[in-house]
Design a protein around this motif. Structure first.
Motif, short mmCIF file in Angstrom:
data_model
loop_
_atom_site.label_atom_id
_atom_site.label_comp_id
_atom_site.label_asym_id
_atom_site.label_seq_id
_atom_site.Cartn_x
_atom_site.Cartn_y
_atom_site.Cartn_z
N PRO A 1 0.83 -1.21 0.00
CA PRO A 1 0.00 0.00 0.00
C PRO A 1 0.86 1.26 0.00
N ARG A 2 0.27 2.35 -0.46
CA ARG A 2 0.97 3.64 -0.43
C ARG A 2 -0.06 4.76 -0.32
N MET A 3 0.18 5.66 0.63
CA MET A 3 -0.66 6.83 0.81
C MET A 3 -0.08 7.98 -0.02
N THR A 4 -0.96 8.72 -0.70
CA THR A 4 -0.50 9.83 -1.54
C THR A 4 -1.34 11.08 -1.30
N GLU A 5 -0.71 12.22 -1.47
CA GLU A 5 -1.39 13.51 -1.47
C GLU A 5 -0.73 14.38 -2.54
N ASP B 1 -5.99 13.29 -2.62
CA ASP B 1 -5.40 12.38 -1.65
C ASP B 1 -6.03 11.01 -1.84
N GLU C 1 -5.23 6.33 -1.60
CA GLU C 1 -4.44 5.16 -1.23
C GLU C 1 -4.33 4.24 -2.44
N SER D 1 -6.92 1.40 -6.59
CA SER D 1 -6.62 2.67 -5.94
C SER D 1 -7.89 3.50 -5.87
N THR E 1 -8.77 7.72 -5.24
CA THR E 1 -8.23 9.06 -5.06
C THR E 1 -9.36 10.06 -4.98
N ARG F 1 4.20 11.07 -0.36
CA ARG F 1 4.09 9.62 -0.48
C ARG F 1 4.55 8.97 0.81
N GLN F 2 3.84 7.92 1.22
CA GLN F 2 4.19 7.20 2.44
C GLN F 2 3.83 5.73 2.28
N GLY G 1 4.47 3.37 4.96
CA GLY G 1 3.97 2.89 6.24
C GLY G 1 4.84 1.78 6.82
#
Length: 791
Positions: free
Chosen positions: A279-283, A298, A300, A339, A341, A764-765, A767
């Motif tokens: 997984p990756r969190m984005t903004e 934003d 995932e 995904s 968004t 980007r994260q 986790g």
């Protein structure tokens, strides 16, 4: 800038001075010849070590050559000599005669040990770094080789090297590192498979860290080379192990290896299967400074994969001097990339519309690799070798995506889209190397390399219009990329016990063809370049050495740097390639020292890189859409200082530290915009390894990477921590591992672009990742860790 340069130079000079302080004592040279007592035959590869008489602390040690000869030197006077080899009785020599600072032991006879006691191994108990003429060599000791660690974990213990959560390898903080096995490309080192996760530490003799490669090595890449040297000795019979892993987020795999070794053959297979999720969190923020309009997003993203792979191969020892290796690997991946968004469109901070964009992507990825290698050694010297290798690989991707937009509030922006990608890549590498030690001090190397890259990528975008999907010709393209590189080289080296010099020249011809079929846009480049190199080293004492080197390198744009492929997952932040991109060239200079201070081993480097036609990613802005493409922009002059060390205050505790600082001066113009600026970046890493009772090892690693300026803005810094615990059972036949990567989920990447007419922000994260694994060995093998990581 002068202030920064003076700080770097002072720091480096201090490190050299601290080493030279130990280099003034007089040397004593000890030499002799080892033979078997009953037959008078030479005893090669025996260990000759010096110990302090008062404390029995190891001073230094060497291995006898094929003729049983050895030579060792020291500045100490309080010592005795210990000679050991498996199958022979250990011999201690306590009384010697020193004449003109030399001790001639003459012929030393070793008596067979009829009880076959365990060998007393002096070198290799703990991992350490030593110097050679144009590289640093990390010797893998029992602290790693007996723990069931994988090759990736071994690399993560090498100074200057970092292996991130996804198995990506960097050297001095830079990616693009070339991985070799025994000095050549190999399917074991290919970055698209999991093979490095299946090589165990007990199979590895050493890792060569080449930060400034000589002309012997391919000129591409500027980050350097890691050469993994596998042990020559083998365990006859059946060897094998099996490993199972689970983790959060989903990371479940099972893998194993089986070897059947005989005098003539080594048959081996490695296999694995599993499922993993990334997984990756984005903004993201796109802000138009001229009209006040802003796009916020934003979401995932996931990359879920089911994978299978198997490798088969054999080593055939035709005779003592000829070894043939044939191996192949097949991998198959099934991808699922969902995904979601969320988007908001604001005008002067007033919400105009809000919608959500969902993606469903499916893909299949078959991969083939195969390798043939012939190594010939000559009777006069085992270092006199000729090697030919051929490596081929094929990768295909069949991908389809559907994007559905749903309006939540405000103006209707519903837009459904389909994409389809058909991708095929075939690579071939042919390599020949010849090494001839002309004498004890002189060595000649020559060889050639031919690489073929052939890629085709068809990409189609369809928009839902008037009840049907219609091809969007603005984004649809078919791209072909073909590159051929032919290189030849020659190097000559002189090296004695104190100093050495190595000079070389490499010539490479590059033939690059790209074609954008849909628009018939072709780009043809053919160029020939010279890549000289010069290296020298000086051993001032047993505890201090210096090394200096120069080389010229090239970075050739990769496929995705050239391919004008659009990812429309977020169609307000688009990345695309540039078919007209030119290669960048780097002149690299480096001075390195390695020294011992008490129980600590330190290494420091001062380096300078000057790069022309620097490849930078540049963002342009239109209709609230940010498009980022690589461009050639000017020059970069970089000065860096790196120091790393290892310290074991007690047997059960070891610290490894690394610090790297760079100062850069960028000069360039792009589309009438001046990109002249200066900046700096630094990183630090500290590992602590603790040996607990009951065969439990605990490790904690802290990392920090500072932010730095870019051509249009800045990249933020971040700190993160990893921890791991390993427990061995049944003398290492069973190994359990628990690891936590990015304990505080603090590895966050933020990129800011600040321009007169627009601003953009990307976050980007990944986790936190938790893994739990267990490995079991059978036969004569040791437990291994099969990582199951995507590489």
């Amino acid at each position: 800038m002068k202030h920064y340069l003076l700080q770097i130079i002072y720091l480096f000079l201090f490190s050299i001075w601290s080493g030279l302080a130990t280099a003034q004592e007089q040397k004593i040279e000890i030499f002799g010849n080892l033979v078997e007592e009953e037959t008078a035959q030479a005893v090669p590869y025996a260990t000759v070590a010096l110990y302090k008489t008062s404390t029995e602390e190891l001073i230094t040690g060497v291995i006898s050559d094929e003729e049983g000869n050895f030579s060792i030197s020291t500045t100490k006077t309080d010592f005795y000599i210990k000679i050991s080899f498996m199958g022979y009785q250990t011999k201690d020599i306590t009384e010697v005669e020193i004449i003109n600072n030399k001790i001639d032991l003459g012929t030393v006879s070793l008596a067979p040990d009829t009880k076959m006691l365990d060998a007393i191994v002096v070198e290799g108990e703990t991992s350490k770094t030593i110097f050679q003429l144009d590289k640093r060599v990390f010797m893998v000791g029992k602290d790693l080789s007996s723990t069931g660690a994988s090759a990736l974990e071994v690399l993560n213990n090498v100074p200057s090297v970092n292996v991130n959560i996804e198995g990506e390898i960097s050297l001095r903080g830079s990616g693009g590192v070339q991985i070799l096995i025994n000095g050549k490309p190999s399917i074991l080192a290919d970055d698209s498979g999991n093979a490095l996760g299946t090589i165990t530490a007990d199979m590895i003799e050493s890792v060569e860290v080449i930060t400034n490669p000589s002309a012997k090595y391919e000129a591409s890449g500027t980050s350097g080379i890691l050469n993994i040297i596998l042990k020559k000795e083998s365990k006859e019979g059946w060897n094998g192990s099996i490993s199972a892993n689970t983790g959060i987020p989903d990371n479940h795999s099972i893998g194993g290896s089986i070897n059947r070794r005989t005098e003539k053959f080594n048959l081996f297979t490695q296999f694995g299967a599993g499922y993993r999720s990334r997984p990756r969190m984005t903004e993201a923020t796109n802000r138009n400074l001229l009209n006040g309009r802003t796009i916020l997003s934003d979401g995932e993203e996931f990359r879920n994969e089911t994978f299978f792979n198997i490798r088969l191969g054999t080593d055939y020892h035709l005779n003592k001097y000829n070894v043939f290796t044939l191996s192949g690997n097949f991998a198959y991946e099934i991808e699922d990339q969902p995904s979601e968004t969320n988007f908001s469109f604001l005008d002067e901070n007033q919400l105009i519309s809000q919608w959500v964009r969902n993606e469903e992507t499916e893909a299949t990825n078959p991969k083939w690799q195969y390798e043939l290698n012939w190594t010939k050694t000559f009777k006069n010297n085992e270092d006199h070798t000729f090697q030919i290798s051929a490596l081929g690989s094929s990768f295909a991707k069949d991908l389809s995506s559907i994007f559905i937009d749903k309006t939540i509030e405000g103006e209707n922006v519903d837009t459904n889209q389909l994409t389809a990608t058909t991708f095929n890549q075939t690579d071939y590498t042919f390599k020949a190397d010849y090494v001839n030690p002309l004498s004890k001090n002189y060595t000649l190397e020559t060889g050639a390399l031919y690489v073929i890259n052939d890629v085709g990528n068809d990409f189609e975008v369809q928009n839902f219009e008037n009840g049907e999907y219609v091809t969007d010709l603005n984004f649809t393209n078919s791209f072909e990329w073909n590159q051929k590189v032919l290189g030849v080289y020659m190097t000559g080296a002189f090296e004695n016990k104190l100093w050495g010099v190595k000079a070389g020249l490499r010539v490479e011809n590059t033939d690059l063809q790209t074609l954008l079929v849909t628009t018939n846009e072709a780009n043809s480049q053919n160029f020939t370049n010279l890549f000289p190199s010069l290296h020298t080293s000086y051993k001032a004492s047993e505890t201090f050495s210096l090394q200096a080197g120069y080389s010229r390198r090239i970075f050739r744009p990769r496929l995705w740097d050239l391919n004008p492929f659009f990812n429309i997952r977020n169609n307000f932040n688009i990345r695309a390639g540039n078919p007209d991109l030119q290669p960048e060239f780097t002149d690299s200079y480096e001075i390195t020292s390695i020294y011992e201070i008490g129980d600590a081993t330190m290494s420091s480097s001062l380096y300078h890189r000057y790069t022309t036609d620097v490849v930078e990613r540049v963002s342009t802005f239109s209709d609230n859409v940010t498009v980022t493409t690589p461009q050639n922009i000017g020059t970069n002059s970089l000065i860096g200082f790196e120091t790393n060390g290892k310290y074991s205050p007690v047997k059960w505790l070891t610290f490894n530290g690394n610090f790297n600082y760079t100062y850069f001066d960028r000069q360039g113009v792009f589309e009438n915009q001046n990109f002249d600026f200066t900046g700096s970046q630094w990183s630090a890493r500290l590992d602590s390894k603790i040996k607990l009772p009951a065969d439990i090892d605990f490790e904690i690693t802290g990392n920090y990477r500072s932010g730095f300026e870019t051509v249009q803005g800045e990249q933020s810094g971040f700190a993160f921590m990893d921890i791991g615990v390993r427990k061995k059972f049944l003398k290492g036949k069973i190994v359990g591992n628990l690891g936590v990567r990015d304990v505080f989920a603090s590895r966050i990447q933020e990129n800011f672009v600040n321009q007169p007419t627009f601003e953009s922000y990307n976050f980007r994260q990944r986790g936190r990742f938790i893994t739990l694994g267990v490995s079991y060995a059978f036969g004569k093998g040791e437990a291994m860790s099969y990582s199951g990581r995507r590489r």
